[in-house]
Design a protein around this motif. Sequence first.
Motif, PDB file in Angstrom:
ATOM      1  N   ASN A 351      41.464  31.507  39.695  1.00 47.90           N
ATOM      2  CA  ASN A 351      41.087  32.810  39.156  1.00 47.90           C
ATOM      3  C   ASN A 351      42.009  33.285  38.047  1.00 47.90           C
ATOM      4  O   ASN A 351      41.868  34.395  37.556  1.00 47.90           O
ATOM      5  CB  ASN A 351      41.052  33.851  40.272  1.00 47.90           C
ATOM      6  N   GLN A 353      42.641  32.390  34.441  1.00 49.70           N
ATOM      7  CA  GLN A 353      41.830  31.556  33.556  1.00 49.70           C
ATOM      8  C   GLN A 353      42.237  31.735  32.112  1.00 49.70           C
ATOM      9  O   GLN A 353      42.906  32.690  31.749  1.00 49.70           O
ATOM     10  CB  GLN A 353      40.352  31.969  33.683  1.00 49.70           C
TER      11      GLN A 353
ATOM     12  N   LEU B  41      48.075  39.122  29.372  1.00 49.01           N
ATOM     13  CA  LEU B  41      47.317  38.850  30.599  1.00 49.01           C
ATOM     14  C   LEU B  41      46.320  39.983  30.770  1.00 49.01           C
ATOM     15  O   LEU B  41      46.700  41.147  30.786  1.00 49.01           O
ATOM     16  CB  LEU B  41      48.253  38.787  31.809  1.00 49.01           C
ATOM     17  N   LEU B  66      45.388  34.513  25.168  1.00 45.76           N
ATOM     18  CA  LEU B  66      44.846  35.330  26.247  1.00 45.76           C
ATOM     19  C   LEU B  66      44.780  34.552  27.551  1.00 45.76           C
ATOM     20  O   LEU B  66      44.290  33.442  27.599  1.00 45.76           O
ATOM     21  CB  LEU B  66      43.436  35.799  25.861  1.00 45.76           C
ATOM     22  N   LEU B  67      45.296  35.171  28.605  1.00 46.11           N
ATOM     23  CA  LEU B  67      45.073  34.672  29.957  1.00 46.11           C
ATOM     24  C   LEU B  67      44.274  35.746  30.674  1.00 46.11           C
ATOM     25  O   LEU B  67      44.514  36.928  30.482  1.00 46.11           O
ATOM     26  CB  LEU B  67      46.399  34.477  30.689  1.00 46.11           C
ATOM     27  N   GLN B  68      43.344  35.303  31.482  1.00 48.46           N
ATOM     28  CA  GLN B  68      42.516  36.272  32.180  1.00 48.46           C
ATOM     29  C   GLN B  68      42.681  36.061  33.680  1.00 48.46           C
ATOM     30  O   GLN B  68      42.630  34.939  34.152  1.00 48.46           O
ATOM     31  CB  GLN B  68      41.061  36.061  31.773  1.00 48.46           C
ATOM     32  N   ALA B  69      42.915  37.128  34.412  1.00 46.25           N
ATOM     33  CA  ALA B  69      42.985  37.034  35.873  1.00 46.25           C
ATOM     34  C   ALA B  69      41.777  37.755  36.446  1.00 46.25           C
ATOM     35  O   ALA B  69      41.415  38.825  35.974  1.00 46.25           O
ATOM     36  CB  ALA B  69      44.274  37.660  36.384  1.00 46.25           C
ATOM     37  N   ARG B  70      41.119  37.121  37.421  1.00 46.67           N
ATOM     38  CA  ARG B  70      39.938  37.729  38.035  1.00 46.67           C
ATOM     39  C   ARG B  70      40.198  37.971  39.515  1.00 46.67           C
ATOM     40  O   ARG B  70      39.781  37.193  40.366  1.00 46.67           O
ATOM     41  CB  ARG B  70      38.709  36.832  37.875  1.00 46.67           C
ATOM     42  N   VAL B  80      48.551  42.002  41.118  1.00 51.82           N
ATOM     43  CA  VAL B  80      48.731  41.043  40.026  1.00 51.82           C
ATOM     44  C   VAL B  80      49.386  41.725  38.835  1.00 51.82           C
ATOM     45  O   VAL B  80      50.316  41.201  38.221  1.00 51.82           O
ATOM     46  CB  VAL B  80      47.365  40.427  39.630  1.00 51.82           C
ATOM     47  N   ALA B  84      52.953  40.732  37.190  1.00 56.01           N
ATOM     48  CA  ALA B  84      53.045  40.281  35.801  1.00 56.01           C
ATOM     49  C   ALA B  84      53.936  41.210  34.981  1.00 56.01           C
ATOM     50  O   ALA B  84      54.695  40.750  34.122  1.00 56.01           O
ATOM     51  CB  ALA B  84      51.648  40.203  35.189  1.00 56.01           C
ATOM     52  N   GLY B  88      57.728  39.706  33.170  1.00 57.26           N
ATOM     53  CA  GLY B  88      58.137  39.725  31.776  1.00 57.26           C
ATOM     54  C   GLY B  88      57.833  38.454  31.003  1.00 57.26           C
ATOM     55  O   GLY B  88      58.231  38.329  29.852  1.00 57.26           O
ATOM     56  N   ALA B  89      57.131  37.494  31.613  1.00 50.77           N
ATOM     57  CA  ALA B  89      56.793  36.269  30.886  1.00 50.77           C
ATOM     58  C   ALA B  89      55.774  36.544  29.792  1.00 50.77           C
ATOM     59  O   ALA B  89      55.748  35.864  28.779  1.00 50.77           O
ATOM     60  CB  ALA B  89      56.268  35.217  31.854  1.00 50.77           C
ATOM     61  N   LEU B  90      54.930  37.523  30.006  1.00 50.33           N
ATOM     62  CA  LEU B  90      53.924  37.902  29.012  1.00 50.33           C
ATOM     63  C   LEU B  90      54.232  39.334  28.580  1.00 50.33           C
ATOM     64  O   LEU B  90      54.363  40.213  29.424  1.00 50.33           O
ATOM     65  CB  LEU B  90      52.518  37.851  29.641  1.00 50.33           C
TER      66      LEU B  90
END
Lengths: 473, 196
Positions: A351, A353, B41, B66-70, B80, B84, B88-90
Amino acid sequence: MWFPRLASDRVLRARPVDGPFALTLKADNAERIYCLNQAAERVGLSRSMSFADARAFCPDLISQPARPDLDRPFLAALRRWATRYCPWVGYEGADGLVLDVSGAAHLWGGESKMLADMRARATRAGLELRLGLGETRGAAWARAHFGDENTTLTELPVAALRLGDQMVTALQRLGLRRIGDLTAAARAPLARRFGPDLMLRLDQAMGHVSEPTTPESEPPHYAIRMSLPEPIGLTEDVMGITARLLTPLCDKLKAQEMGARSLCLTLRRVDQGCQQVELRLAAPMRDPHRILPLFERGVGAIDAGFGIDQIRFEATLVEPLPVQQIGSRQTSPDQLNDLITRIGTRIGLENVQRFLPADSHIPEHAFSIAPAAYSRPESGWYAPRPRPLRLFPPEAISVTGSQPPAQFRWRRMRLTVGRTIGPERIAPEWWLPDDNWRSGLRDYWKVDTREGRRLWLFYTPQNPGWFVQGEFA
Amino acid sequence: MFLLMRVEFHSVFPLRPARVHEVCGAGAMGFAAMAAQGPVLWIREAWLSDTLTPQGLLPLFDPMQLLQARPRDQTDALAVAEEALKDGALPHVVLEVTRPLDLREGRRLQLAAKAGGTTGLCIIPDGMGSNAAETRWRATPVFDLTREDSTLTHWEIIKNKSGTLGAWHVRWDQKESRLDVVSPVGERPGSAGTSG
């Protein structure tokens, strides 16, 4: 050790068959017999016979497709079993094993008893086994394939020297049928006629030239366990034990330059119940102090019952992770991978992605969504025409006509059209079935409304109707 | 007309780092894409049926970054986001909120952003903000008479913890990848009808 029917024995062990049985393999566009059992050989079938012929000879032949990819692991398992006789076990071709039993036979009470034991165990396992014992590897091979352990080498045919078919035929034409004939003949003319290979094979069989066996090394096993004298139940205790197990496991991974991609902690309870904590990592890792905190969440959720008395820790999936130079460079990729792992343990690694470009003109198929842990970012994005920032499932609006309306209602809003750009005709990809595109062609319009919203509408001329599918920034 | 104390645009945008901000309105997604330059993120709950499109993002923002979290629901989404922000990684975290945040949740996000030095942005439905947010914006797309490919948007800062409020018309300059402030809102024709 030669297993003449390794492939068919493997299948028949799982599902015994009375009567003729054969494995078929497709080669050169024809099904040919790959391996067969004794019953099939008795009715006159042979290897590399075409399957259609075999069926004609023997109508009640039971057959199955061969799986050479499964035979190899089976032979590897047999190799592991054979290390019970001596530590030096190597492969001999695709269906044989070579054992260097020097100095190991007396442990079994002599060579003949050892061979008897091998035979008994192979029979019990349902495997046909041919054994050859010799002073040299070549002699053992010759006896396994062409005689038994008592035949003298010189009586065997020349084919027993592991020569090519052509060379064997040529030798037979010269009247040299047995190995004894070869040893009696003069070496120099033979070497000139057949090349050095023949003499090498002969010398290897007779023991004039050494031929070592190369034992396969055991693949490293990344698991470790600890049994406890008293059951434990507190989370801190379990984490403490985990930390103690993790250090040697990580040392082992480091020695092999590997990193764990997936870890499994098995906790056995006093009442024999088992609980598992699985951890999947976004990138291979072997730092104990980085892995340990990741287990806190899983271990916290464990039901210890009456206590835990054995803990096993296994790296179920490992990947190469070479040692890297430590520099002043910021370790940002590592940090990001750690973050993905941490988020992934909470919501599932699939999840998290990222978008990857895909080759399609259908707007919703022009990108693919892949788990970030198993993909790399890809460049190469392009949009030939402006595309909406947000796509939603098409929402029908009650408008007629093939030209964009002047006014329409969408999501309970009355919108007045200020400007339209279009149409852009997109045809469905007929080679991919997609239910959403059943309505046929679509004419896309970018519609700027007076109210401000910039929408993406489409009209389906083959099946008249208007839909809103997206919104621009 | 009401009296508006002007705040300079550059003092509130780019968004102040190590804080969590909020945006609402129909142009909120565009606002988020323009505000988040660099790796981001984007947290969207899995049941949301609409999707972000990388091709649509392309003029505003490089989809590679871009990272996407669902996550399954908002509880997971908040967890989440906190993780995140703290890590501090993003440098940017965008969270789409679907139910109102209370003060405790907003405050936790704010503390996480402070710990990680990251910028958080919550896309909220109208009126569902949390009092802990540093700034709250409302972004409304505006019809542009002059240009076809316009991204003219009315940005209004409706809550500001360390400053006054303001409103601007902005437009994304695709060639230069930068934001142009077009002209103050009061002086534009046709702006009276927009929500202000």
